[in-house]
Every structure is written in C-alpha cells, then in structure tokens.
Design a protein around this motif. Structure first.
Motif, PDB file in Angstrom:
ATOM      1  N   ALA A   1       0.839  -1.201   0.000  1.00 43.59           N
ATOM      2  CA  ALA A   1       0.000   0.000   0.000  1.00 43.59           C
ATOM      3  C   ALA A   1       0.873   1.250   0.000  1.00 43.59           C
ATOM      4  O   ALA A   1       1.968   1.260   0.564  1.00 43.59           O
ATOM      5  N   SER A   2       0.358   2.275  -0.616  1.00 36.06           N
ATOM      6  CA  SER A   2       1.066   3.559  -0.673  1.00 36.06           C
ATOM      7  C   SER A   2       1.142   4.189   0.718  1.00 36.06           C
ATOM      8  O   SER A   2       0.113   4.352   1.392  1.00 36.06           O
ATOM      9  N   LYS A   3       2.339   4.570   1.135  1.00 39.97           N
ATOM     10  CA  LYS A   3       2.487   5.249   2.429  1.00 39.97           C
ATOM     11  C   LYS A   3       2.058   6.707   2.338  1.00 39.97           C
ATOM     12  O   LYS A   3       1.933   7.370   3.368  1.00 39.97           O
ATOM     13  N   ASP A   4       1.844   7.210   1.142  1.00 30.86           N
ATOM     14  CA  ASP A   4       1.282   8.551   1.014  1.00 30.86           C
ATOM     15  C   ASP A   4      -0.209   8.527   1.356  1.00 30.86           C
ATOM     16  O   ASP A   4      -0.736   9.478   1.937  1.00 30.86           O
ATOM     17  N   ILE A   5      -0.857   7.445   0.990  1.00 32.46           N
ATOM     18  CA  ILE A   5      -2.308   7.360   1.206  1.00 32.46           C
ATOM     19  C   ILE A   5      -2.620   6.774   2.588  1.00 32.46           C
ATOM     20  O   ILE A   5      -3.544   7.193   3.265  1.00 32.46           O
ATOM     21  N   PHE A   6      -1.828   5.769   2.996  1.00 32.50           N
ATOM     22  CA  PHE A   6      -2.077   5.077   4.266  1.00 32.50           C
ATOM     23  C   PHE A   6      -0.888   5.313   5.207  1.00 32.50           C
ATOM     24  O   PHE A   6       0.243   4.951   4.876  1.00 32.50           O
ATOM     25  N   SER A   7      -1.152   5.901   6.358  1.00 28.41           N
ATOM     26  CA  SER A   7      -0.054   6.182   7.279  1.00 28.41           C
ATOM     27  C   SER A   7       0.391   4.905   7.985  1.00 28.41           C
ATOM     28  O   SER A   7      -0.429   4.197   8.579  1.00 28.41           O
ATOM     29  N   PRO A   8       1.696   4.618   7.956  1.00 31.85           N
ATOM     30  CA  PRO A   8       2.195   3.418   8.637  1.00 31.85           C
ATOM     31  C   PRO A   8       1.881   3.417  10.131  1.00 31.85           C
ATOM     32  O   PRO A   8       1.918   2.359  10.759  1.00 31.85           O
ATOM     33  N   SER A   9       1.555   4.561  10.703  1.00 35.70           N
ATOM     34  CA  SER A   9       1.233   4.552  12.139  1.00 35.70           C
ATOM     35  C   SER A   9      -0.180   4.008  12.383  1.00 35.70           C
ATOM     36  O   SER A   9      -0.547   3.742  13.525  1.00 35.70           O
ATOM     37  N   ASN A  10      -0.965   3.841  11.333  1.00 33.70           N
ATOM     38  CA  ASN A  10      -2.331   3.332  11.501  1.00 33.70           C
ATOM     39  C   ASN A  10      -2.521   1.878  11.073  1.00 33.70           C
ATOM     40  O   ASN A  10      -3.638   1.368  11.129  1.00 33.70           O
ATOM     41  N   PHE A  11      -1.460   1.237  10.638  1.00 34.78           N
ATOM     42  CA  PHE A  11      -1.592  -0.124  10.104  1.00 34.78           C
ATOM     43  C   PHE A  11      -0.404  -0.995  10.513  1.00 34.78           C
ATOM     44  O   PHE A  11       0.699  -0.494  10.757  1.00 34.78           O
ATOM     45  N   GLY A  12      -0.652  -2.290  10.538  1.00 31.04           N
ATOM     46  CA  GLY A  12       0.433  -3.244  10.796  1.00 31.04           C
ATOM     47  C   GLY A  12       1.315  -3.425   9.570  1.00 31.04           C
ATOM     48  O   GLY A  12       1.030  -2.906   8.481  1.00 31.04           O
ATOM     49  N   LYS A  13       2.389  -4.195   9.764  1.00 34.39           N
ATOM     50  CA  LYS A  13       3.427  -4.312   8.724  1.00 34.39           C
ATOM     51  C   LYS A  13       2.914  -4.913   7.420  1.00 34.39           C
ATOM     52  O   LYS A  13       3.414  -4.595   6.339  1.00 34.39           O
ATOM     53  N   ALA A  14       1.941  -5.827   7.534  1.00 33.46           N
ATOM     54  CA  ALA A  14       1.484  -6.544   6.339  1.00 33.46           C
ATOM     55  C   ALA A  14       0.727  -5.635   5.377  1.00 33.46           C
ATOM     56  O   ALA A  14       0.414  -6.036   4.260  1.00 33.46           O
ATOM     57  N   LYS A  15       0.427  -4.415   5.796  1.00 36.55           N
ATOM     58  CA  LYS A  15      -0.218  -3.458   4.883  1.00 36.55           C
ATOM     59  C   LYS A  15       0.794  -2.952   3.841  1.00 36.55           C
ATOM     60  O   LYS A  15       0.410  -2.553   2.745  1.00 36.55           O
ATOM     61  N   PHE A  16       2.077  -2.988   4.224  1.00 32.31           N
ATOM     62  CA  PHE A  16       3.092  -2.390   3.345  1.00 32.31           C
ATOM     63  C   PHE A  16       4.120  -3.411   2.839  1.00 32.31           C
ATOM     64  O   PHE A  16       4.712  -3.236   1.789  1.00 32.31           O
ATOM     65  N   CYS A  17       4.318  -4.472   3.623  1.00 28.90           N
ATOM     66  CA  CYS A  17       5.219  -5.553   3.204  1.00 28.90           C
ATOM     67  C   CYS A  17       6.589  -5.038   2.746  1.00 28.90           C
ATOM     68  O   CYS A  17       7.048  -5.357   1.635  1.00 28.90           O
ATOM     69  N   ASN A  18       7.221  -4.250   3.607  1.00 31.16           N
ATOM     70  CA  ASN A  18       8.624  -3.894   3.350  1.00 31.16           C
ATOM     71  C   ASN A  18       9.446  -5.163   3.213  1.00 31.16           C
ATOM     72  O   ASN A  18       9.130  -6.192   3.827  1.00 31.16           O
ATOM     73  N   GLU A  19      10.505  -5.055   2.483  1.00 32.04           N
ATOM     74  CA  GLU A  19      11.359  -6.221   2.235  1.00 32.04           C
ATOM     75  C   GLU A  19      11.829  -6.867   3.541  1.00 32.04           C
ATOM     76  O   GLU A  19      11.837  -8.101   3.672  1.00 32.04           O
ATOM     77  N   GLN A  20      12.175  -6.020   4.517  1.00 34.56           N
ATOM     78  CA  GLN A  20      12.678  -6.544   5.795  1.00 34.56           C
ATOM     79  C   GLN A  20      11.630  -7.425   6.491  1.00 34.56           C
ATOM     80  O   GLN A  20      11.943  -8.494   7.009  1.00 34.56           O
ATOM     81  N   PHE A  21      10.381  -6.961   6.471  1.00 31.78           N
ATOM     82  CA  PHE A  21       9.282  -7.729   7.076  1.00 31.78           C
ATOM     83  C   PHE A  21       9.149  -9.092   6.391  1.00 31.78           C
ATOM     84  O   PHE A  21       9.075 -10.137   7.048  1.00 31.78           O
ATOM     85  N   VAL A  22       9.155  -9.088   5.079  1.00 33.76           N
ATOM     86  CA  VAL A  22       8.988 -10.345   4.344  1.00 33.76           C
ATOM     87  C   VAL A  22      10.132 -11.303   4.675  1.00 33.76           C
ATOM     88  O   VAL A  22       9.908 -12.490   4.961  1.00 33.76           O
ATOM     89  N   ARG A  23      11.344 -10.788   4.717  1.00 34.09           N
ATOM     90  CA  ARG A  23      12.500 -11.660   4.985  1.00 34.09           C
ATOM     91  C   ARG A  23      12.481 -12.199   6.412  1.00 34.09           C
ATOM     92  O   ARG A  23      12.880 -13.329   6.667  1.00 34.09           O
ATOM     93  N   GLU A  24      11.990 -11.394   7.347  1.00 39.99           N
ATOM     94  CA  GLU A  24      11.874 -11.890   8.725  1.00 39.99           C
ATOM     95  C   GLU A  24      10.882 -13.046   8.819  1.00 39.99           C
ATOM     96  O   GLU A  24      11.045 -13.958   9.621  1.00 39.99           O
ATOM     97  N   ILE A  25       9.857 -12.983   7.999  1.00 35.94           N
ATOM     98  CA  ILE A  25       8.845 -14.048   8.045  1.00 35.94           C
ATOM     99  C   ILE A  25       9.357 -15.320   7.359  1.00 35.94           C
ATOM    100  O   ILE A  25       9.230 -16.424   7.910  1.00 35.94           O
TER     101      ILE A  25
END
Lengths: 326, 326
Positions: free
Chosen positions: A58-82
């Motif tokens: 999801a676009s961080k311009d439209i959705f603030s990362p402070s309002n959603f968990g990591k799976a909304k944005f799936c940064n590379e680091q999050f995916v690799r940790e999983i």
C-alpha cells in the motif's frame, strides 16, 4: 463446457493460494503478531500450499504506517523476517491495489526481493492503471495476476472487452473475484466460459477468489476449478473480511494431490486462528447473506455485525437495506 | 442432463419444506416451548412455505415420553394446539423412522387428523419396513415420502434396485438424503440422474435433504433443484443436528416465486432462533467437516463439539478419527 477431471484424479495445474493474512488483515488493519504470520507461512510450507499472500503493497502517502500493521506495506525486511533463511518452498505474493500503490518506488526488482508474485486488484474502470502496474512488475521479474473485482456487478459486454485488453498484457493469471459473495454456481459456470475464451487465446491461467456471504465460497471455488480455474484462493478458517473466504481446510480436504496435507492446517487453526475469534469478527451471518443476495458491497453488513448495539436485529437491517440502499 | 429453469424464472413444482423443529429436535430431545413451535408455524404461513414438519411419530414403547418433548411423538392434541383453528395454509408433516414407529396405532386416519403428510425415513436395508408404512399411511389418506438416508454410503447398484422397489409403491415423493453432509455438487448431479429415471418411470416427485458439514447444504440444494428436485428441505438458521441443514433464509432469498417471502423468517430468527444459540449447539465446525469429508456418521463430531473439555482441539480429533475410526 465440460468439467475438467473427476473426483478421484487431480490436476497438475492446480495451485493453492493462501490469503489468510492479506484478506484477514482487512479486519484488523493488519495488526497481526509476526509470530502468527510466521506460523501461517510455516503451515503453508508443511501443507504443500503453493503461494502465500503476505499482505499489501500500500502507498504510504495514502495510508499512514502509524495506523496499520506491517502486512499493509510488506517492506522487504518484514517479508524476509517471516520467510527466514531456509530454502523457500512457498512462493510469496503481495497485493497491489490499482490507484493505491507506489509500485514504481515500493516494489524492488525481483532479484533483490523475497517476493515472487504481485497480484493487482482492480475494478473494471481501473484496468488501464492495472495494466501499467503489470508492465512494471513483469519488467522487474515477478509473476503477476490481475484480480478483476466485483465481477458480479460488471456487464457482460464490458467484461469481455476488459478481458480482451488484459489478455494482451504479460500477466500470468486472470482472477475472477466475487467480492460481494453474490455468485451462484451457474454464474460461475457462465463466467468461466468467458474467462476460458480469453485464457485460451492468450495462454493465461485463471484464478478464483470467492467470499462466503451465501455460504457458497467453497462450492463456487470447486465449481470454478471444475470449469478450468487453476489458482484457488482460500484462507485458514475462512478468515477474511465480512463473511470471509473459502476455508482452506475444506479445500485441502477435497484436493487429491498427495503433495497437499490437511493436518498442518488444523494445527494452525488450533494454535493461532481459533484464538483470534474473541478479537476479530468474520464468518457467515444474515447481514452478509443479504448484501450477497442483493449484489452490493458488504460494508453496511460489516457495520451492523461490528456494532455493539444490543438491540440490533436482522429484520431492521433488512428493512433499512431495502428502504435506503437499494 | 440439462438443468431446469434459469435464475429469473421460477418452477411451479417447487415446494419449500421446513424441518426446523423436526431436525432441530434431534439436538434438544424435542424440548421446544410450544410458543416457539407455534412461531415457526406462523412464520411458515407468513413466508409462504409449503410444508412444516412438526416432529416425529416415535414409538412410545422404544422412547419414553418422560425423556422427550412433545414433538417427538406429535400426538393429535399437540398438533392441533400448534396449528389452531384457522384455515390451514401450511401442510403439516410428521416423520416416521422405519422400525421405530407404531404407525398402525399411532397414526390416525387422515380424516381425523390435522396432519397432511407422513415422511418415512429409512436406511436402504429398511426399505421393506418403509414400504409397509407407506402402504398404511397411503391407505389412511396421507401424502407420503420415502427419505432414503445416507445415500452417500450406498452402492450404485443397490441404490438403483431400492429406487425401483420404491417406485412401485404409492409414495408421492422420493427424497435424496445426504445424512453425512458428504456429497459434492457432482455427486448430486449424478445421483439426480438415477433418481430422475425412477421418478419419471413411476411419476414420483424428488426431494432433497442436505446437511451442512462441508458448507455445501445450500449449494447442493440448489444443484438438486436445478437437476429436477422439487421438494426442498431447509430449516430456520440452519437449525439441525450437527452441522445443521440448508438455511431457510438462504433458500428463500434465492427463490423467485413471489409467494415466498424472506422477511417473516428474519423476524423469527431475531425473536426465536438467535436466542437458542446459548442453549443449543449447531452449525458448521471442523469436526463436522471431517466426518463429512470421510463420509461417516457425525456422531463422533457431535460428541467432540458438545464436550466441555477445554483442551480439546481439532488436530487430536483428526488424529483419533484416522487412527481409530476409519
């Protein structure tokens, strides 16, 4: 059109596609513990599931990362940790909503990413935007799908035109998405004729994503499979927005390919999904049935079911639906 | 075999058959308040439902009236108290289990009774006993059905023979009963070919009674209807033993005949059925799914679901099913 296969054979082309975290995240703004996401991934691996959709881009311009968990944005680091360091046996997918993703910046080249597939969700008027994303992610090296949403609300002629345009892209899979949970098996049969024509002309695969508003998610998934769909979406315990999705445990109990295994899914239900039931609401209920029957978005039903009003009742919901919303 | 009708037409031959009290009574030994039974009857009338099955005609030699509610025996007085004095627009049915009913004594002549139909439930080995009951109740003036139970566990050849024998009786309707909730839509399609052959030869109607173990009760009911079944069983809220039955509200939302009306059913759900949820357990759950998938009786799943053991889990149930019961 004849059905493909029988109950005792299995089809090599079938791919089981988990979207527990991605569709479930629509209920809790993707605030899942990493533990749970990892458990779903490990379970997919143990059960022989082919793909796991880990969330959105999801676009961080439209959705603030402070309002959603990591799976909304799936940064590379999050995916690799999983997914960890071991050899990956389950392909990882992310979803990108047409118009709500900064795909050019946020989706890396495939060679730099643990992600394997990008699925592009689009309503029919967003097809041009979707095609732009498909071009971008195919150039970057990903497998891709277009998930044509709310197909129950699309006119036949427009659907045919849209599929023709999609067919000409490099997309790998075209998904029939019953967003409102409105389709009957005969609708699936008819739509699959249309989807198959394009899929055969352009050498595409077909996928099915169903919702359980009318308790038809599993039945329609089987029907689509019998009519030629090979990518089958399901979620653990049916977890997903509103009435939820096709339950993975039902699908796995049906499929005959010995690579698939039901038991790991039951274990994950016991350890992770059943305990969510106090915290998240999903599953069939009369208001979802009604929005499905009337072929409209489930948002009114979601508000009703999530309301804490102890006096709410089905009859009033039905009356308000008919009087104010149809 | 081609399907009958389309989604916009309706079939004059369709009869909606409520069995809320009869199948629901299997959960609570038929201890329903008269008020609730009357509410179901009044709702059937308001909703245009064609038949209501009010309970069983069980043998008082085998079942002690001190252990069961009135709907287990359906004495004439009970039936008359429910239907009242006004003109009856909903036909009343009772079920008689082959081998567990004193039909000769307990079923009056139709002219002396408010009951209109006797449905005879029989496993395939009980067909001769069922035929004896059919002869008796037809002679007494009732409409009648044979409900052939657990058809998913019957061999094709034996099924054909049984249907041939049934065809030669005076029975009006032959019911396909998916007692274990095991059948897939393709099974329904195939079974309906067999049922239709006999029905056409002997001028019988076909009925469908489904269970929701694999979330296919509604889908299979529609499939059977499309393939020619005209008597469609359903229950309010899906109330019924184990995973329950085809939910009436789903069926009524589908049927196009303007004589049927959904709203009275929603009102009854609000006022009578939803409040039962703390007191009675029914509806889809993983153990029922498993017994459905393995085509066995749900009794082990019922024990599991009703158990108060807080440590019970799906995985253990699955393991015990595979290790001890298959």
């Amino acid at each position: 059109m004849k059905r493909k296969g029988t109950w005792l054979t299995y089809r090599e082309d079938v791919r089981v596609f988990d979207c527990t975290i991605r569709d479930g995240g629509l209920i809790n703004n993707f605030y899942f513990d990493d533990d749970l996401v990892r458990a779903v991934y490990d379970t997919c691996e143990a059960a022989g599931i082919d793909y796991m959709e880990i969330g959105y881009k999801a676009s961080k311009d439209i959705f603030s990362p402070s309002n959603f968990g990591k799976a909304k944005f799936c940064n590379e680091q999050f995916v690799r940790e999983i997914v960890g360091d071991r050899e990956k046996r389950v392909k990882i997918s992310v979803m990108a909503d047409a118009g709500r993703t900064n795909y050019k910046e946020d989706i890396l080249n495939k060679s730099e990413s643990a992600i394997d597939m990008v699925r592009v969700a689009a309503y029919i008027h967003q097809i041009p935007a979707a095609i732009d994303i498909i071009k971008d992610v195919k150039d970057k090296g990903y497998e891709s799908t277009i998930n044509l949403m709310s197909v129950s609300a699309v006119k036949e002629k427009e659907l045919e035109e849209a599929l023709e345009v999609i067919g000409k892209t490099d997309v790998d899979v075209i998904y029939l998405v019953d967003s409102f949970g409105s389709l009957y098996s005969e609708d699936i049969e008819n739509l699959m004729i249309t989807f198959n024509q394009v899929a055969q002309s352009y050498n595409k695969k077909i996928g099915i994503h169903s919702h359980n508003n009318q308790q038809l998610a599993y039945a329609n998934t089987l029907e689509a499979m019998m009519r030629g769909a090979s990518y089958l979406d399901a979620t653990f315990g049916g977890l997903g927005r509103g009435a939820g999705n096709c339950p993975m445990e039902l699908l796995m109990g049906f499929l005959k390919n010995p690579k698939y295994s039901l038991r790991p899914i039951l274990k994950c239900l016991d350890d992770y999904i059943v305990p969510l039931k106090g915290k998240m609401k999903w599953g069939t209920d009369v208001p979802y049935m009604l929005t499905g029957q009337y072929n409209i978005h489930p948002k009114l039903a979601i508000s009703f079911v999530e309301s804490e009003d102890r006096n709410k009742n089905y009859t009033e919901f039905y009356d308000s639906l008919l009087n104010e919303n149809l």
